[in-house]
Design an enzyme around this catalytic site. Structure first.
Site, mmCIF file in Angstrom:
data_model
loop_
_atom_site.group_PDB
_atom_site.id
_atom_site.type_symbol
_atom_site.label_atom_id
_atom_site.label_comp_id
_atom_site.label_asym_id
_atom_site.label_seq_id
_atom_site.Cartn_x
_atom_site.Cartn_y
_atom_site.Cartn_z
ATOM 1 N N GLN A 251 26.976 49.796 40.894
ATOM 2 C CA GLN A 251 27.849 50.945 40.649
ATOM 3 C C GLN A 251 28.248 51.085 39.182
ATOM 4 O O GLN A 251 28.431 52.195 38.694
ATOM 5 C CB GLN A 251 29.093 50.809 41.537
ATOM 6 C CG GLN A 251 28.753 50.914 43.013
ATOM 7 C CD GLN A 251 29.866 50.423 43.918
ATOM 8 O OE1 GLN A 251 30.902 49.949 43.454
ATOM 9 N NE2 GLN A 251 29.651 50.505 45.219
ATOM 10 N N ARG B 160 44.027 41.042 40.742
ATOM 11 C CA ARG B 160 44.984 40.775 41.818
ATOM 12 C C ARG B 160 44.190 40.899 43.108
ATOM 13 O O ARG B 160 43.647 41.956 43.425
ATOM 14 C CB ARG B 160 46.141 41.769 41.786
ATOM 15 C CG ARG B 160 47.107 41.597 42.952
ATOM 16 C CD ARG B 160 48.242 42.608 42.971
ATOM 17 N NE ARG B 160 48.915 42.551 44.259
ATOM 18 C CZ ARG B 160 48.679 43.384 45.273
ATOM 19 N NH1 ARG B 160 47.800 44.372 45.137
ATOM 20 N NH2 ARG B 160 49.314 43.231 46.414
ATOM 21 N N ALA B 161 44.114 39.814 43.857
ATOM 22 C CA ALA B 161 43.181 39.738 44.981
ATOM 23 C C ALA B 161 43.453 40.818 46.024
ATOM 24 O O ALA B 161 44.605 41.097 46.359
ATOM 25 C CB ALA B 161 43.254 38.357 45.624
ATOM 26 N N ASP B 162 42.362 41.383 46.525
ATOM 27 C CA ASP B 162 42.446 42.334 47.640
ATOM 28 C C ASP B 162 42.027 41.683 48.951
ATOM 29 O O ASP B 162 42.079 42.305 50.004
ATOM 30 C CB ASP B 162 41.558 43.553 47.363
ATOM 31 C CG ASP B 162 40.100 43.163 47.165
ATOM 32 O OD1 ASP B 162 39.349 43.132 48.150
ATOM 33 O OD2 ASP B 162 39.711 42.890 46.014
ATOM 34 N N GLU C 226 41.869 44.924 37.970
ATOM 35 C CA GLU C 226 41.878 45.528 39.299
ATOM 36 C C GLU C 226 43.097 45.142 40.143
ATOM 37 O O GLU C 226 43.556 43.998 40.113
ATOM 38 C CB GLU C 226 40.622 45.102 40.068
ATOM 39 C CG GLU C 226 39.322 45.506 39.381
ATOM 40 C CD GLU C 226 38.144 45.332 40.289
ATOM 41 O OE1 GLU C 226 37.651 46.348 40.795
ATOM 42 O OE2 GLU C 226 37.731 44.187 40.506
ATOM 43 N N GLU D 138 39.626 49.069 39.961
ATOM 44 C CA GLU D 138 40.024 49.609 41.249
ATOM 45 C C GLU D 138 41.550 49.581 41.326
ATOM 46 O O GLU D 138 42.183 48.575 40.972
ATOM 47 C CB GLU D 138 39.438 48.787 42.399
ATOM 48 C CG GLU D 138 37.939 48.997 42.588
ATOM 49 C CD GLU D 138 37.402 48.250 43.796
ATOM 50 O OE1 GLU D 138 38.185 47.563 44.483
ATOM 51 O OE2 GLU D 138 36.188 48.346 44.049
#
Length: 906
Positions: free
Chosen positions: A242, A478-480, A511, A533
């Site tokens: 992407q 920052r973990a998703d 992100e 993101e």
């Protein structure tokens, strides 16, 4: 042969004997920070101890052993605590016999590169280590037997691995279970290798003698990669990748793209998106001919039998590969100059070594730190191997760089601890002043996580306070997903905050933070490639609103910034809480000719809500159905002149005849759709000068002009203001003729509006217009007097005490008055001898007195007594007269009054 750490040597093995990497000299003790710590052990340059998680191959190591070792690394879980670094000594590995038909190839080095594994050559040049085979990354195989039905997760979580400093003749074959499938994922075309990754998986100093594909065989998703100082002789196949950033490299050709493909200083790069294709066009190809400033990452290598670290120098306006290691290109540091940290070492031990002047090599492992690793020496090198990971435990930072220049930090991962850290990586103190554009402090391949591996909390992940810092491949995340992931669990406001000036970011990935992901407060900043993101998990719009603005922009340039440049930006939304969450724009910045953006894209990935605008109020929305609007440049050309206005306070004349009696303050304001504005004023024809605040006008008649100029040199029409200012009352004085017993009054108004009238009164009678000297009669009385100017200012009331016409006494005409002088009250006392004899006269007030002798008939004495106060109440002075005639003395006293006065108020 393969050389593991000493810890791995105890078990029986069928392999040939393995050489241990030995320890150096004796360890001594010292006291640092109140604790006893070990001084740095001497590292033998030919036989350093890199600890248990570093593996070194040489050309005599059997290929099967190499493949088996790398395969044992490849199965680490996404949040494993294991770390691995594998090195190849100079030489050739594997057979090239099957290069034209990989299905027939044997004896090749063929391994997947797994989580937390870095694989590197130990040559001074990538051409010193040649691999016949493939070191590749494959996507997750989610659907059997039809993998094309499941493009997710694909390579979307293929993070935290690296490949560097070697040549590969690509001969790739599927491995393990994949090789038994009817449709294996690990198949590529001849002379092609797959590197299907997302963030934190860099390729550096690579020489690919063929082609490179960046996505899975059946088009599985991949999201965000980085390649620098590398050569690909064939084709780079972008496919479903992407976004991708390539810097200072050379490629044969580039094929395809999805949303954001950025090449800086790349020979053979894809063509840039033509400006005429329209703002909704994607993919956006961003191509910059030269990298404005760069420094390649330090790397470990062998110089003969000695291990060294080569530290490249910074360069400007670079392009193409540069693999040289001569003195002009950088500094070769002996491994003896490094403290080699291993798992279990404390921050106190590491800091003691740094304080002694050592550089730092952090071997693979996870390090818990109760205090920050503190770098206080300029040009210190901190190099991590195998994605070595730092975890603060006390709410401290992991790395804190002092106010020094030229520090290099590379190859480290930082995991936020459970106790919130205000900052995890801090570059310079808040008042940093040391900087060197020719030797910038540089962060290379520095990755930060908040949550995922465990609960983590950090307000800001990376804070840059120093000027002239280079950020070369940063992923702040920052973990998703993973452990400890929830809106109120893994909390983090910002990924990167830049306060320093002239900071450059090359390949910036930030992100999921809960406020602005990236905040740029410094001037002169440059970003080339940005991927972000937005957070997936805002529970409501109310929980994610920046004042009165929907959501938080990902990339925020502060309102006061006047110079900034960013190209190749992609911002993505996937709000997954089934709530219509919006962000007003992915990018927020001043609309200024000096703040420039090119090639931006917003993408709706999935979920609900979306991004209303690309930047500020410009750009199409990215809402639903994989919308991916692009914008080629911002701001547009500035052709509109600003406007300017002058506001007076008070707004209108508050005196008579069009005069201002109060002090006049003019405020100049400008308005434009661009910032910044330069405001100028021309006061009374003195010339144009910058307006820095309100304009205070002195007494007199004034004419003021104002104009505004914007950053594109558009100039407003001139605004004008004119007015007359007189805030000072006239001064009235009195004289008394004792013979005629008449009082005369005069008045002056200096440079003011002019005296318009004088008044007087006798005793407490009515005030009357004064036109000529006034006869006061023979009785004792008081003579009052005052003056008014054209602006309406009136002097304080004066009073002359006139004694009765008497014989045998000391006849004096006396007066007292209060006056404002330089903002303070003074009391004036006057006495006139109206008798025939000479008199001694004393003038007395509460502040002082004065004596005059031998004052003749018709002569006057006068004294001004400063009070030192801004105001005084109504009061009296004392005048005493004494005469001696024919042996007889006479004495008289008088008490003339003066009015109350406040000089602090007009």
């Amino acid at each position: 042969m393969r050389v593991p750490s000493p810890a791995a040597q105890g078990a029986p093995s069928q392999r040939r004997p393995l050489r241990a990497l030995g320890l150096g000299a004796t360890v001594f003790a010292l006291v640092a920070g109140g604790a006893v710590v070990a001084t740095p052990a001497y590292a033998d340059p030919t036989n350093p101890d890199f600890g248990p998680n570093v593996t070194i191959f040489d050309p005599s190591t059997p290929v099967d052993e190499i493949n088996a070792t790398l395969a044992s690394f490849a199965n680490e879980a996404e949040f494993s605590t294991n770390r691995h670094a594998a090195f190849f000594k100079p030489g050739t590995y594997g057979s090239a016999a099957g290069e034209n038909d990989p299905a027939t190839a044997t004896g090749i080095v063929n391994a997947e590169v797994g989580y937390y594994t870095s694989i590197s050559g130990l040559g001074a040049s990538p051409e010193d280590v040649r691999i016949n085979g493939a070191l590749h990354v494959e996507p997750v195989r989610a659907c059997e037997p039809n993998p094309w039905d499941c493009q997710s997760p694909g390579s979307l979580t293929r993070f935290w691995r690296s490949l560097s400093n070697m040549s590969i003749n690509p001969i790739q074959r599927p491995l393990g279970v994949d090789a038994e499938r009817p449709f294996p994922s690990g198949v590529t075309d001849p002379h092609q290798m797959r590197w299907a990754v997302s963030q934190a998986a860099p390729l550096r100093r690579m020489n690919i003698e063929g082609s490179l594909t960046l996505f899975g065989r059946v088009g599985e998703y991949a999201s965000g990669g980085y390649m620098a100082n590398s050569a690909v002789s064939g084709t780079v196949v972008n496919g479903s990748q992407q976004q991708w950033f390539t810097r200072d490299s050379s490629v044969g050709t580039w094929e395809g793209g999805v949303w954001n493909v950025t090449s800086v200083g790349v020979e053979g790069a894809h063509a840039a998106t033509p400006a005429g294709e329209g703002d909704a066009a994607t993919p956006l190809y961003t191509t910059v001919a030269e990298t404005p400033v760069t420094r390649e990452s330090p790397f470990l290598y062998l110089d003969g039998d000695e291990y060294k670290v080569f530290v490249p120098k910074a360069k400007t306006n670079s392009s193409g590969v540069d693999w040289s290691t001569d003195a002009a290109s950088g500094d070769a540091l002996s491994i003896a100059d490094f403290y080699i940290a291993k798992t279990g070492d404390t921050a106190a031990q590491i800091n003691a070594a740094l304080a002694e002047g050592k550089n730092l090599l952090v071997t693979p492992g996870v390090y818990t730190l109760s205090e920050a690793i503190t770098v206080t020496r300029a040009d210190t090198v901190v190099l991590g191997l195998g994605l070595a990971t730092l975890v603060p435990t006390n709410g401290n930072a992991a790395i804190d760089i002092a106010d020094v220049t030229g520090v290099k930090v590379a190859g480290l991962t930082v995991d936020a601890g459970e106790v919130n850290s205000p900052v995890l990586v801090k570059v310079g103190p808040t008042d940093a002043s040391a900087s060197d554009p020719a030797d910038p402090t540089t962060l290379s391949d520095v990755f930060v996580r908040v949550g995922g591996a465990h609960v983590g909390r950090a307000t800001t992940s990376i804070e840059v306070n120093s000027d002239d810092v280079l950020l070369d491949h940063i992923w702040a995340w920052r973990a998703d997903h993973g452990d400890g992931v929830a809106w109120d669990s893994n909390t983090g406001d910002h990924g990167v905050v830049v306060n320093g000036d002239d900071v450059t970011a090359l390949g910036l990935f930030v992100e999921h933070y809960q406020k602005a992901q990236t905040v740029w407060n410094g001037n002169g900043g440059t970003t080339l490639f940005y991927q972000s993101e937005l957070p997936y998990d805002p529970p409501s719009q109310a929980a994610w609103t920046d004042g009165d603005r929907l959501g938080y922009a990902s990339y925020l340039v502060a309102p006061g910034v006047t110079s900034h440049s960013a190209s190749g930006l992609g911002i993505y939304s996937f709000f997954n809480q089934n709530v219509d969450i919006r962000v007003e724009s992915g990018i927020q910045a001043p609309k200024s000719a000096g703040v420039r953006f090119t090639n931006m894209v917003s993408v709706f990935l999935n979920g609900s809500g979306g991004i209303n605008h690309i930047i500020n109020d410009t750009g199409l929305p990215a809402v639903g159905s994989f919308a991916s609007p692009g914008l080629l440049s911002y701001p547009p050309a500035d052709t509109q002149a600003p406007t300017v206005a002058i506001t007076a306070a008070p707004a209108a004349p508050d005196g008579s005849n069009g005069w201002y009696r109060s002090g006049v303050s003019l405020t100049v304001t400008g308005s434009d759709d661009f910032t910044p504005l330069t405001l100028e004023a021309n006061v009374d024809g003195a010339g144009w000068t910058p307006v820095t605040g309100p304009i205070a006008l002195a007494e007199g008649t004034h004419s003021v002009q104002a104009r505004a100029t914007d950053g594109s040199n558009n100039v407003s029409a001139v605004a004008t203001w004119s007015g007359k200012v007189d805030g000072v009352a006239p001064v009235a004085t009195v004289a008394f003729d004792a013979t005629s017993r008449k009082a005369s009054v005069t008045a002056a108004d200096g440079t003011g509006s002019g005296v318009s009238g004088i008044e007087y009164r006798l005793g407490s009678g009515a005030w009357q217009a004064y036109t000529a000297p006034v006869a006061v009669g023979d009785a004792a009385t008081t003579f009052g007097y005052r003056a008014t100017d054209a602006a309406g200012n009136r002097s304080t009331d004066g009073s002359l005490s006139v004694p009765a016409k008497v014989a045998g006494k000391v006849p004096l005409a006396v007066a007292a008055a209060s006056l404002c002088i330089n903002g303070k009250v003074s009391v004036a006392v006057y006495a006139l001898n109206i008798g025939k004899a000479k008199a001694d006269i004393r003038l007395t007030t509460q502040w002082a007195d004065a004596k005059f002798t031998g004052v003749g008939f018709g002569k006057a004495v006068y004294k001004l007594f400063p009070t030192g106060a801004k105001s005084v109440p109504k009061g009296t002075a004392t005048v005493a007269g004494y005469t001696w005639v024919n042996g007889a003395g006479s004495y008289s006293t008088y008490t003339p009054g003066y009015a109350a006065l406040n000089c602090g108020r007009r």
